[in-house]
Design a protein around this motif. Structure first.
Motif, PDB file in Angstrom:
ATOM      1  N   UNK A   1      10.365  57.618  62.999  1.00 36.01           N
ATOM      2  CA  UNK A   1      10.865  57.162  64.300  1.00 36.01           C
ATOM      3  C   UNK A   1      11.531  58.297  65.077  1.00 36.01           C
ATOM      4  N   UNK A   2      11.235  59.538  64.717  1.00 34.07           N
ATOM      5  CA  UNK A   2      11.751  60.743  65.378  1.00 34.07           C
ATOM      6  C   UNK A   2      13.268  60.867  65.303  1.00 34.07           C
ATOM      7  N   UNK A   3      13.877  60.266  64.309  1.00 35.27           N
ATOM      8  CA  UNK A   3      15.301  60.449  64.071  1.00 35.27           C
ATOM      9  C   UNK A   3      15.486  61.547  63.041  1.00 35.27           C
ATOM     10  N   UNK A   4      16.436  62.415  63.307  1.00 37.45           N
ATOM     11  CA  UNK A   4      16.696  63.518  62.389  1.00 37.45           C
ATOM     12  C   UNK A   4      17.840  63.149  61.455  1.00 37.45           C
ATOM     13  N   UNK A   5      17.645  63.398  60.179  1.00 40.53           N
ATOM     14  CA  UNK A   5      18.659  63.110  59.175  1.00 40.53           C
ATOM     15  C   UNK A   5      19.151  64.425  58.584  1.00 40.53           C
TER      16      UNK A   5
ATOM     17  N   UNK B   1      23.135  72.550  55.250  1.00 41.12           N
ATOM     18  CA  UNK B   1      22.394  71.505  54.557  1.00 41.12           C
ATOM     19  C   UNK B   1      20.951  71.501  55.022  1.00 41.12           C
ATOM     20  N   UNK B   2      20.276  70.403  54.752  1.00 40.83           N
ATOM     21  CA  UNK B   2      18.877  70.273  55.149  1.00 40.83           C
ATOM     22  C   UNK B   2      18.713  69.136  56.138  1.00 40.83           C
ATOM     23  N   UNK B   3      17.781  69.303  57.052  1.00 37.22           N
ATOM     24  CA  UNK B   3      17.465  68.269  58.036  1.00 37.22           C
ATOM     25  C   UNK B   3      16.030  67.827  57.822  1.00 37.22           C
ATOM     26  N   UNK B   4      15.806  66.549  58.054  1.00 33.38           N
ATOM     27  CA  UNK B   4      14.442  66.034  57.971  1.00 33.38           C
ATOM     28  C   UNK B   4      14.249  64.997  59.067  1.00 33.38           C
ATOM     29  N   UNK B   5      13.019  64.888  59.539  1.00 32.18           N
ATOM     30  CA  UNK B   5      12.694  63.929  60.583  1.00 32.18           C
ATOM     31  C   UNK B   5      12.019  62.716  59.965  1.00 32.18           C
TER      32      UNK B   5
END
Length: 79
Positions: free
Chosen positions: A26-30, A19-23
């Motif tokens: 608040x520096x949380x990765x989704x 999948x894809x990750x994004x930041x």
């Protein structure tokens, strides 16, 4: 719904959901897993991943939803 499993790591022994990750700010990765019911979209994504990782490091899985009905009866009654 179709998902893709891929071997990202160097040891190539663990399958991970693709999948894809994004930041966020608040520096949380989704992480958003790749999901589709469109076979043409799936084929296009597999072709891209095959060129990058090789077909032996890619698996397509289909999520199947089902319902199970359970009936419990009391069979310990003595006659």
């Amino acid at each position: 719904m179709y998902n893709i499993l891929i071997k990202y790591n160097d040891s190539k022994s663990l399958w991970q959901l693709y999948g894809t990750s994004s930041s966020t700010t608040s520096n949380e990765e989704t992480f958003v897993p790749f999901e589709t019911d469109d076979l043409e979209k799936l084929k296009a994504e597999i072709k891209i991943l095959d060129e990058k990782y090789g077909h032996e490091n890619i698996k397509v899985v289909k999520t199947i939803e089902y319902t199970v009905d359970i009936t419990i009866s009391d069979s310990n009654k003595q006659e």
